[in-house]
Motif scaffolding. Structure first.
Motif, PDB file in Angstrom:
ATOM      1  N   ILE A  21      -8.206  -1.971  -4.612  1.00 36.68           N
ATOM      2  CA  ILE A  21      -8.037  -3.379  -3.712  1.00 36.68           C
ATOM      3  C   ILE A  21      -7.964  -4.624  -4.578  1.00 36.68           C
ATOM      4  O   ILE A  21      -8.900  -4.830  -5.490  1.00 36.68           O
ATOM      5  N   PRO A  22      -7.095  -5.251  -4.583  1.00 36.57           N
ATOM      6  CA  PRO A  22      -6.922  -6.605  -5.293  1.00 36.57           C
ATOM      7  C   PRO A  22      -8.099  -7.712  -5.059  1.00 36.57           C
ATOM      8  O   PRO A  22      -8.520  -7.666  -4.027  1.00 36.57           O
ATOM      9  N   TYR A  35      -7.001   0.366   1.628  1.00 35.06           N
ATOM     10  CA  TYR A  35      -5.928   0.137   0.728  1.00 35.06           C
ATOM     11  C   TYR A  35      -5.294   1.370   0.981  1.00 35.06           C
ATOM     12  O   TYR A  35      -5.646   2.649   0.806  1.00 35.06           O
ATOM     13  N   TYR A  36      -3.900   1.528   1.034  1.00 31.69           N
ATOM     14  CA  TYR A  36      -2.973   2.357   1.335  1.00 31.69           C
ATOM     15  C   TYR A  36      -1.958   2.573   0.224  1.00 31.69           C
ATOM     16  O   TYR A  36      -1.440   1.292  -0.357  1.00 31.69           O
ATOM     17  N   ASP A  37      -1.399   3.565  -0.061  1.00 38.90           N
ATOM     18  CA  ASP A  37      -0.315   3.624  -1.000  1.00 38.90           C
ATOM     19  C   ASP A  37       1.040   3.215  -0.391  1.00 38.90           C
ATOM     20  O   ASP A  37       1.341   3.466   0.720  1.00 38.90           O
ATOM     21  N   GLU A  38       1.591   2.277  -1.293  1.00 38.06           N
ATOM     22  CA  GLU A  38       2.788   1.749  -0.610  1.00 38.06           C
ATOM     23  C   GLU A  38       4.076   2.551  -0.265  1.00 38.06           C
ATOM     24  O   GLU A  38       5.061   2.165   0.418  1.00 38.06           O
ATOM     25  N   LYS A  39       3.946   3.874  -1.071  1.00 42.01           N
ATOM     26  CA  LYS A  39       5.088   4.662  -0.967  1.00 42.01           C
ATOM     27  C   LYS A  39       4.968   5.820   0.116  1.00 42.01           C
ATOM     28  O   LYS A  39       5.752   5.914   0.830  1.00 42.01           O
ATOM     29  N   THR A  40       3.551   6.188   0.223  1.00 35.46           N
ATOM     30  CA  THR A  40       3.514   7.345   1.365  1.00 35.46           C
ATOM     31  C   THR A  40       2.661   6.928   2.574  1.00 35.46           C
ATOM     32  O   THR A  40       2.664   7.692   3.340  1.00 35.46           O
ATOM     33  N   GLN A  45      -8.467   3.925  -0.395  1.00 36.34           N
ATOM     34  CA  GLN A  45      -9.658   3.330  -0.727  1.00 36.34           C
ATOM     35  C   GLN A  45     -10.004   2.449   0.368  1.00 36.34           C
ATOM     36  O   GLN A  45      -9.034   1.821   1.067  1.00 36.34           O
ATOM     37  N   GLN A  46     -11.328   2.307   0.729  1.00 38.73           N
ATOM     38  CA  GLN A  46     -11.828   1.118   1.675  1.00 38.73           C
ATOM     39  C   GLN A  46     -12.914   0.313   0.959  1.00 38.73           C
ATOM     40  O   GLN A  46     -13.739   0.867   0.114  1.00 38.73           O
ATOM     41  N   ARG A  47     -13.059  -0.884   1.361  1.00 37.16           N
ATOM     42  CA  ARG A  47     -13.805  -1.562   0.670  1.00 37.16           C
ATOM     43  C   ARG A  47     -14.665  -2.501   1.689  1.00 37.16           C
ATOM     44  O   ARG A  47     -13.925  -3.362   2.454  1.00 37.16           O
TER      45      ARG A  47
END
Length: 106
Positions: A21-22, A35-40, A45-47
Motif C-alpha cells: 500500500i502506498p 490494496y488490489y492487484d491492478e490486473k486481476t 493487502q489490507q492496512r
C-alpha cells in the motif's frame, strides 16, 4: 476492536502485484485501505490506521513470496519504537504462538 467499520472510512487502491500500500495513506486517522492487484483485481493487502494516522496493522492476502511455507492470510502489527525496516512485525497470539491471523481484526 472497532476497526471493521473505521470511522475515517475504507478506501480501495489498485497497484502492481508484489507491491505494498502506498505511503500516501499515512496520517489519515481511523481508516482501512484495501490494496488490489491492478490486473486481476485480487485482494493483496489490507492496512489499518489508528486515531493518530499511524499504521497499526496489516493483513497480507498474497504477495508473491516464493517460499512454500508462507501461509495466507497472515498478519503483521507495526511497532514504531523499532528502527526503520524492522517496524512491521509478524503477529503472534497472546500465548506467543504464531497463529498467523488476529481474529480481532476484520
Amino acid at each position: 476492536m472497532g476497526m471493521c467499520k473505521p470511522s475515517g472510512g475504507k478506501f480501495d487502491v489498485y497497484g502492481p502485484y508484489r507491491s505494498n500500500i502506498p505511503d500516501i495513506w499515512s496520517k489519515k486517522p481511523n481508516i482501512r485501505v484495501d490494496y488490489y492487484d491492478e490486473k486481476t483485481g485480487k485482494l493483496l493487502q489490507q492496512r489499518w490506521y489508528g486515531p493518530d494516522g499511524w499504521t497499526i496493522w496489516d493483513r497480507d492476502w498474497d504477495h508473491g513470496n516464493s517460499n512454500n511455507n508462507h501461509i495466507f492470510p497472515h498478519d503483521h502489527y507495526w511497532d514504531f519504537t523499532k528502527p526503520p525496516g524492522k517496524q512491521r512485525i509478524e503477529y503472534k497470539d497472546p500465548n506467543n504462538e504464531n497463529n498467523f491471523v488476529n481474529n480481532d481484526y476484520c
